[in-house]
Scaffold this motif. Sequence first.
Motif: not given
Length: 592
Positions: A475-484, A486-489, A508-519
């Motif tokens: 799958i294609k993730a918007d962001i992959l943040l790897a710190r030590g 811990k990998k956050t998607v 992986y720790e998953l974070i779901f965001v939406s374009d409709q959310d407040n920035p």
Amino acid sequence: MRHSFLPAGVCVILSAMTFCFQAISAQEDSAQLTFRKTAVSKKSVQVHTVRENEAIYGIIRNLPGVAEKDIPRYFQIIRALNPQVKNWDKIYPGQKITLPSTSSAGARKEESAAATEGLSSGASGYRNYRVKKGEYLIRIVHRELNIHSNTQQAMLKIKEMNPSIRDANLLYPGQIIRLPKGSIQAKTVVSTPQMDDPPHAPATLPEEQSAQTGEARPSAAMMPEDSLAQTEKAASGKMSSPLSSGTKLEIIRHIVTQMQGTLTTKGNYYLPVSKTAQLTIDCSAIPVLELNDQTTVFLDMKNRSDVPLRKLIGSRWKNWHIVKIDAKDDVIVMLKKIFEKSKSYELIRAEKPLAVGSPPDVEIPVDWLINRKTAAQPPKTVQGLRLVYHNQDVLPPAITHFARANSLAITEFSPRTGLAGRPEELYHLSPMTVLPKSPAGELGHALLSYLKLPAEKDAEIRVFNLEKDGFNLSIKADILLARGEKKTVVLSRTLPEEFIHVLRKSGYELIFVSDQDNPATTLEKILRGGNVPFASGYFLFSGTDKNQPPYTIGFQGIKVKADRDIYVVNFDVHPDLLGLLKEAWSATLVRY
């Protein structure tokens, strides 16, 4: 040919009338990550009518006994009390909102001796207190610290905490001073008003003793405005202004120039009397002040005019006035006399700091206001006047520039030396960084990249592999943040539950965001998921914390702790304010 109704020295000729006179020789309270819930009884609330230019955080700061650190908690309480208000950034004049009462019924008074003891032994740290109109330091000791005897120790303690206070009688409305945090606050036995109770008239205070002479003087609350001003001057030994006439006129020239007016002190000024006669005024003897509302004022500095002449001018020219100026008149008295003749402007004493701009919310303490009077709308302040006695009282140029950018002029002057100001401060800053508001993934990646975190954009993540599952699927993730380890998607699209289960099982720790959310909501999710320290709320920067005048700068945003303090906001910021925040508080602002 002489006319008896004219004063000596006024010559009338058929072609001209000529006056021949001798020429007149300026803390950041970090927002809390969590707020404690507070139950508020309907019997412990008050109704407030929003006034012109009021913002909710300014209203909260004006609540008695509310310290700067309490503002976020009080805001949460007020939100709960006013569910009908959908947008607190857009409250309007005349709107009624419910506020929590800061009084407590039947509060017990502490003994003064115990209060004094607590001041010297139990006090730790300090709290900020905003001076109200008519308050002296001795009154603050009485009412805020509940100390009524042996007050000298308290006075010395407060002066030690506020080195900028040179005279206990020279506090001004809106000034922020430090009070001992551990001292006992004054508590008055009052009856908590019900919602429908009529407002009560303010109590008349008894006489107070001067902190310096020990002599009784009338309470400031009982004195008219002009008497209060005279008392303050008498207490500080400044009954007559030490400024020369020329220096006073230069201050007035500066003030009226800010209002697109003029002050002429050289040459002649001509008024036509008839087709063949004109009145010539020597401006070095009688300066001529012209406001932009067509008001013209002749400043009779040495009593050169008499009643018949004033009647002559008043009867022929409606907007022309002669004003007598006494040698003992200070600048404020002169301005009062001038603006009494204006049909469009008024000079009034300031009762609270001026709220300028929004956002950010900047509050500037001033002593006097020049307002434009309008028939249909509330008066609009066009200029604030500040009397300064020490160099540290002068506002930073960044604050006055910001005020001017918001159509408000600030004039500062010393009753001893004249116009005051600081040298210009040049800030070498890059333009304010702007993050894309959307899509959500772009916003998150831009902030993480700005923070120099290892964030990969549009990263491919393997969900199933051929060896283990018999087929490959990524799958294609918007962001992959790897710190030590811990990998956050960060994902802006939904995934099948099976995919979510596999990714979480793989660490992986998953974070779901939406374009409709407040920035702001999007950024908080990403920062929290990536274990990046941050705080959201209202942040306040006070000049008193940097040995400057008690101005404040406040705004809503997200504070990110990185190699420096970074504040993410949703508004543009004046370049001078950016420089001041960077220089004084090492604060960097980024907007989306």
